[in-house]
Design a protein around this motif. Structure first.
Motif, PDB file in Angstrom:
ATOM      1  N   VAL A  59       0.844  -1.204   0.000  1.00 37.23           N
ATOM      2  CA  VAL A  59       0.000   0.000   0.000  1.00 37.23           C
ATOM      3  C   VAL A  59       0.875   1.248   0.000  1.00 37.23           C
ATOM      4  O   VAL A  59       0.617   2.208  -0.738  1.00 37.23           O
ATOM      5  N   LEU A  60       1.929   1.251   0.813  1.00 38.50           N
ATOM      6  CA  LEU A  60       2.840   2.398   0.845  1.00 38.50           C
ATOM      7  C   LEU A  60       3.475   2.633  -0.523  1.00 38.50           C
ATOM      8  O   LEU A  60       3.552   3.778  -0.992  1.00 38.50           O
ATOM      9  N   ALA A  61       3.898   1.572  -1.182  1.00 37.23           N
ATOM     10  CA  ALA A  61       4.491   1.705  -2.514  1.00 37.23           C
ATOM     11  C   ALA A  61       3.469   2.257  -3.512  1.00 37.23           C
ATOM     12  O   ALA A  61       3.809   3.081  -4.367  1.00 37.23           O
ATOM     13  N   GLU A  62       2.229   1.808  -3.408  1.00 35.84           N
ATOM     14  CA  GLU A  62       1.172   2.298  -4.305  1.00 35.84           C
ATOM     15  C   GLU A  62       0.938   3.801  -4.099  1.00 35.84           C
ATOM     16  O   GLU A  62       0.857   4.567  -5.056  1.00 35.84           O
ATOM     17  N   VAL A  63       0.850   4.222  -2.853  1.00 40.66           N
ATOM     18  CA  VAL A  63       0.639   5.648  -2.550  1.00 40.66           C
ATOM     19  C   VAL A  63       1.854   6.461  -2.982  1.00 40.66           C
ATOM     20  O   VAL A  63       1.707   7.535  -3.589  1.00 40.66           O
ATOM     21  N   PHE A  64       3.051   5.957  -2.696  1.00 45.15           N
ATOM     22  CA  PHE A  64       4.252   6.674  -3.120  1.00 45.15           C
ATOM     23  C   PHE A  64       4.337   6.761  -4.634  1.00 45.15           C
ATOM     24  O   PHE A  64       4.847   7.738  -5.171  1.00 45.15           O
ATOM     25  N   GLY A  65       3.847   5.752  -5.334  1.00 45.34           N
ATOM     26  CA  GLY A  65       3.808   5.814  -6.790  1.00 45.34           C
ATOM     27  C   GLY A  65       2.930   6.950  -7.285  1.00 45.34           C
ATOM     28  O   GLY A  65       3.238   7.600  -8.284  1.00 45.34           O
ATOM     29  N   LEU A  66       1.844   7.206  -6.565  1.00 48.62           N
ATOM     30  CA  LEU A  66       0.941   8.296  -6.938  1.00 48.62           C
ATOM     31  C   LEU A  66       1.504   9.669  -6.576  1.00 48.62           C
ATOM     32  O   LEU A  66       1.172  10.666  -7.213  1.00 48.62           O
ATOM     33  N   THR A  67       2.340   9.730  -5.551  1.00 43.19           N
ATOM     34  CA  THR A  67       2.834  11.023  -5.080  1.00 43.19           C
ATOM     35  C   THR A  67       4.255  11.355  -5.544  1.00 43.19           C
ATOM     36  O   THR A  67       4.766  12.421  -5.221  1.00 43.19           O
ATOM     37  N   LEU A  68       4.873  10.461  -6.307  1.00 42.52           N
ATOM     38  CA  LEU A  68       6.254  10.673  -6.722  1.00 42.52           C
ATOM     39  C   LEU A  68       6.438  11.939  -7.561  1.00 42.52           C
ATOM     40  O   LEU A  68       7.350  12.733  -7.322  1.00 42.52           O
ATOM     41  N   ALA A  69       5.578  12.153  -8.531  1.00 44.76           N
ATOM     42  CA  ALA A  69       5.699  13.347  -9.381  1.00 44.76           C
ATOM     43  C   ALA A  69       5.578  14.621  -8.538  1.00 44.76           C
ATOM     44  O   ALA A  69       6.314  15.594  -8.752  1.00 44.76           O
ATOM     45  N   SER A  94      -6.322  11.828  -7.601  1.00 43.04           N
ATOM     46  CA  SER A  94      -5.943  10.428  -7.796  1.00 43.04           C
ATOM     47  C   SER A  94      -6.127   9.618  -6.517  1.00 43.04           C
ATOM     48  O   SER A  94      -6.633   8.493  -6.547  1.00 43.04           O
ATOM     49  N   LEU A  95      -5.731  10.197  -5.391  1.00 39.23           N
ATOM     50  CA  LEU A  95      -5.882   9.507  -4.110  1.00 39.23           C
ATOM     51  C   LEU A  95      -7.357   9.329  -3.747  1.00 39.23           C
ATOM     52  O   LEU A  95      -7.754   8.266  -3.252  1.00 39.23           O
ATOM     53  N   ILE A  96      -8.159  10.343  -4.014  1.00 39.01           N
ATOM     54  CA  ILE A  96      -9.604  10.239  -3.752  1.00 39.01           C
ATOM     55  C   ILE A  96     -10.219   9.165  -4.638  1.00 39.01           C
ATOM     56  O   ILE A  96     -11.049   8.371  -4.182  1.00 39.01           O
ATOM     57  N   GLU A  97      -9.797   9.117  -5.896  1.00 37.75           N
ATOM     58  CA  GLU A  97     -10.307   8.095  -6.806  1.00 37.75           C
ATOM     59  C   GLU A  97      -9.913   6.698  -6.322  1.00 37.75           C
ATOM     60  O   GLU A  97     -10.726   5.774  -6.364  1.00 37.75           O
ATOM     61  N   GLN A  98      -8.667   6.552  -5.865  1.00 42.67           N
ATOM     62  CA  GLN A  98      -8.221   5.259  -5.333  1.00 42.67           C
ATOM     63  C   GLN A  98      -9.078   4.851  -4.134  1.00 42.67           C
ATOM     64  O   GLN A  98      -9.449   3.699  -3.991  1.00 42.67           O
TER      65      GLN A  98
END
Length: 110
Positions: A59-69, A94-98
């Motif tokens: 889950v952390l990797a998924e969230v970090f993938g969304l926030t990397l940019a 994106s986070l709200i959609e997830q």
């Protein structure tokens, strides 16, 4: 004082996830070493295969993938505030959609 480097933290989590399959072997070797007495290696060895740990890392990797940019943009030497705010809003969307599609999101992760 050193600046916080969020991109490095993102990369560390993603690298950790990529090398997770090797971790038990490495920890086993370290725990059998005479130099590791008193260390937390044994605890880590038994914590890593737990479902709580594995789900948290994924889950952390998924969230970090969304926030990397966003992290890259906010750490840029020259920051365009309006562009950064647009990226903040896009990341939040994106986070709200997830979260809205949480069932599908977790199926994909698992």
């Amino acid at each position: 004082m050193r600046e916080t480097r969020w991109v490095e933290k993102h990369d560390a989590v993603l690298t950790f996830l990529d090398t997770l399959s090797c971790l038990p072997v490495v920890l086993e070797t370290i725990s059998e070493s005479s130099e590791s007495r008193g260390s937390n290696t044994f605890s880590f060895l038994h914590a890593t295969p737990s479902s709580e740990f594995l789900v948290s890392v994924v889950v952390l990797a998924e969230v970090f993938g969304l926030t990397l940019a966003l992290a890259r943009k906010l750490q840029a030497e020259y920051l365009d505030v309006l562009e950064a705010m647009k990226l903040v809003e896009a990341t939040l969307a994106s986070l709200i959609e997830q979260r809205y599609k949480s069932t599908d999101t977790f199926k994909k992760m698992f």
